[in-house]
Design a protein around this motif. Sequence first.
Motif, PDB file in Angstrom:
ATOM      1  N   ASP A  62       0.873  -1.238  -0.013  1.00  0.00           N
ATOM      2  CA  ASP A  62      -0.144  -0.210   0.120  1.00  0.00           C
ATOM      3  C   ASP A  62       0.772   1.347  -0.086  1.00  0.00           C
ATOM      4  N   GLU A  63       2.003   1.323   0.814  1.00  0.00           N
ATOM      5  CA  GLU A  63       2.863   2.484   0.858  1.00  0.00           C
ATOM      6  C   GLU A  63       3.555   2.670  -0.304  1.00  0.00           C
ATOM      7  N   LEU A  64       3.943   1.543  -1.006  1.00  0.00           N
ATOM      8  CA  LEU A  64       4.684   1.571  -2.358  1.00  0.00           C
ATOM      9  C   LEU A  64       3.701   2.190  -3.500  1.00  0.00           C
ATOM     10  N   ASP A  65       2.214   1.708  -3.404  1.00  0.00           N
ATOM     11  CA  ASP A  65       1.287   2.250  -4.255  1.00  0.00           C
ATOM     12  C   ASP A  65       1.188   3.802  -4.231  1.00  0.00           C
ATOM     13  N   GLU A  66       1.208   4.173  -2.904  1.00  0.00           N
ATOM     14  CA  GLU A  66       0.987   5.687  -2.813  1.00  0.00           C
ATOM     15  C   GLU A  66       2.364   6.372  -3.564  1.00  0.00           C
ATOM     16  N   GLN A  67       3.516   5.728  -3.493  1.00  0.00           N
ATOM     17  CA  GLN A  67       4.646   6.518  -4.122  1.00  0.00           C
ATOM     18  C   GLN A  67       4.608   5.966  -5.781  1.00  0.00           C
ATOM     19  N   ILE A  68       3.908   4.886  -6.140  1.00  0.00           N
ATOM     20  CA  ILE A  68       3.999   4.747  -7.743  1.00  0.00           C
ATOM     21  C   ILE A  68       2.884   5.486  -8.240  1.00  0.00           C
ATOM     22  N   VAL A  69       1.673   5.653  -7.391  1.00  0.00           N
ATOM     23  CA  VAL A  69       0.660   6.707  -8.347  1.00  0.00           C
ATOM     24  C   VAL A  69       1.023   8.003  -8.365  1.00  0.00           C
ATOM     25  N   ALA A  70       1.754   8.336  -7.240  1.00  0.00           N
ATOM     26  CA  ALA A  70       2.030   9.989  -7.267  1.00  0.00           C
ATOM     27  C   ALA A  70       3.166  10.097  -8.442  1.00  0.00           C
TER      28      ALA A  70
ATOM     29  N   ASP B 251      10.549   7.511 -14.802  1.00  0.00           N
ATOM     30  CA  ASP B 251      10.703   6.154 -14.766  1.00  0.00           C
ATOM     31  C   ASP B 251      11.726   5.324 -13.990  1.00  0.00           C
ATOM     32  N   GLU B 252      13.114   6.068 -13.896  1.00  0.00           N
ATOM     33  CA  GLU B 252      14.061   5.331 -13.013  1.00  0.00           C
ATOM     34  C   GLU B 252      13.240   5.066 -11.741  1.00  0.00           C
ATOM     35  N   GLN B 253      12.544   6.063 -11.004  1.00  0.00           N
ATOM     36  CA  GLN B 253      11.809   5.964 -10.042  1.00  0.00           C
ATOM     37  C   GLN B 253      10.753   4.815  -9.828  1.00  0.00           C
ATOM     38  N   ILE B 254      10.132   4.969 -10.822  1.00  0.00           N
ATOM     39  CA  ILE B 254       8.862   3.949 -11.099  1.00  0.00           C
ATOM     40  C   ILE B 254       9.115   2.603 -11.187  1.00  0.00           C
ATOM     41  N   VAL B 255      10.139   2.159 -11.861  1.00  0.00           N
ATOM     42  CA  VAL B 255      10.604   1.060 -12.006  1.00  0.00           C
ATOM     43  C   VAL B 255      11.407   0.406 -10.802  1.00  0.00           C
ATOM     44  N   ALA B 256      12.270   1.396 -10.053  1.00  0.00           N
ATOM     45  CA  ALA B 256      12.673   0.662  -8.876  1.00  0.00           C
ATOM     46  C   ALA B 256      11.562   0.502  -7.948  1.00  0.00           C
ATOM     47  N   LEU B 257      10.270   1.006  -7.757  1.00  0.00           N
ATOM     48  CA  LEU B 257       9.368   0.892  -7.021  1.00  0.00           C
ATOM     49  C   LEU B 257       8.533  -0.259  -7.481  1.00  0.00           C
ATOM     50  N   ILE B 258       8.340  -0.508  -8.730  1.00  0.00           N
ATOM     51  CA  ILE B 258       7.806  -1.660  -9.245  1.00  0.00           C
ATOM     52  C   ILE B 258       8.355  -2.844  -8.644  1.00  0.00           C
ATOM     53  N   CYS B 259       9.778  -2.915  -8.948  1.00  0.00           N
ATOM     54  CA  CYS B 259      10.969  -4.020  -8.590  1.00  0.00           C
ATOM     55  C   CYS B 259      10.189  -4.303  -7.019  1.00  0.00           C
ATOM     56  N   LYS B 260      10.446  -3.186  -6.051  1.00  0.00           N
ATOM     57  CA  LYS B 260       9.965  -3.475  -4.695  1.00  0.00           C
ATOM     58  C   LYS B 260       8.791  -4.141  -4.529  1.00  0.00           C
TER      59      LYS B 260
ATOM     60  N   HIS C  68      -7.829   1.696  -3.130  1.00  0.00           N
ATOM     61  CA  HIS C  68      -6.876   2.536  -2.572  1.00  0.00           C
ATOM     62  C   HIS C  68      -6.069   3.507  -3.702  1.00  0.00           C
ATOM     63  N   VAL C  69      -5.857   2.864  -4.852  1.00  0.00           N
ATOM     64  CA  VAL C  69      -5.347   3.478  -5.975  1.00  0.00           C
ATOM     65  C   VAL C  69      -6.133   4.683  -6.336  1.00  0.00           C
ATOM     66  N   LYS C  70      -7.420   4.276  -6.578  1.00  0.00           N
ATOM     67  CA  LYS C  70      -8.210   5.377  -7.044  1.00  0.00           C
ATOM     68  C   LYS C  70      -8.215   6.460  -6.136  1.00  0.00           C
ATOM     69  N   LYS C  71      -8.427   6.340  -4.968  1.00  0.00           N
ATOM     70  CA  LYS C  71      -8.228   7.547  -4.054  1.00  0.00           C
ATOM     71  C   LYS C  71      -6.948   8.345  -4.011  1.00  0.00           C
ATOM     72  N   LEU C  72      -5.997   7.731  -4.503  1.00  0.00           N
ATOM     73  CA  LEU C  72      -4.580   8.212  -4.604  1.00  0.00           C
ATOM     74  C   LEU C  72      -4.607   8.961  -5.879  1.00  0.00           C
ATOM     75  N   ASN C  73      -5.635   8.883  -6.882  1.00  0.00           N
ATOM     76  CA  ASN C  73      -5.394   9.469  -8.264  1.00  0.00           C
ATOM     77  C   ASN C  73      -5.268  11.218  -8.038  1.00  0.00           C
ATOM     78  N   CYS C  74      -4.181  11.659  -8.463  1.00  0.00           N
ATOM     79  CA  CYS C  74      -4.300  13.199  -8.366  1.00  0.00           C
ATOM     80  C   CYS C  74      -4.129  13.668  -9.622  1.00  0.00           C
ATOM     81  N   GLY C  75      -4.649  13.123 -11.097  1.00  0.00           N
ATOM     82  CA  GLY C  75      -4.665  13.531 -12.267  1.00  0.00           C
ATOM     83  C   GLY C  75      -3.455  13.580 -12.907  1.00  0.00           C
ATOM     84  N   PRO C  76      -3.450  13.880 -14.287  1.00  0.00           N
ATOM     85  CA  PRO C  76      -4.678  14.233 -15.029  1.00  0.00           C
ATOM     86  C   PRO C  76      -5.187  13.108 -15.612  1.00  0.00           C
TER      87      PRO C  76
END
Lengths: 87, 87
Positions: free
Chosen positions: A11-19, B14-23, B54-62
């Motif tokens: 859940d914490e990772l998803d918060e960062q990924i979605v941002a 993308d560097e940050q996103i991929v690192a988080l996807i790996c985690k 949870h992900v939907k609530k985190l959506n900050c657009g666009p």
Amino acid sequence: MEIEDWRKQIDELDEQIVALICKRAEAAKAIGVAKRDKGLPVYEPQREDAVLEHVKKLNCGPLGDAELMHIYERLMDVMRTLQRRDI
Amino acid sequence: MEIEDWRKQIDELDEQIVALICKRAEAAKAIGVAKRDKGLPVYEPQREDAVLEHVKKLNCGPLGDAELMHIYERLMDVMRTLQRRDI
């Protein structure tokens, strides 16, 4: 760690990924506007290939490259739709 | 900002996103092992619905919610494959 602990971590990772996805979408939208102003096409296969190559190099496991590509192909598909829609 | 500047920003994101996807994949893999040990099924629709909410609530657009869900459905699909494959 128990399943519930791993889920809290997810859940914490998803918060960062979605941002980060939101920030990436803002950048894609800005590029969409610039492309429209310059008369460039939304779909630029060379750039998309370069993004996928970059992402593949960043793969730190445990997903295989094809699995990571599978996620990123969807992400880029959605970003392309945004560029066509919001400009 | 020019298209090239936005693209540099996207590469950094993308560097940050991929690192988080790996985690996230590491955590999913650990959950897969725990599920196997406890005799629980890989597919748990209630948990998947909770993740999407949870992900939907985190959506900050666009992106619209449906577009963000579209990305996350693929991400979760890939994670489920990992749980079935690597344990």
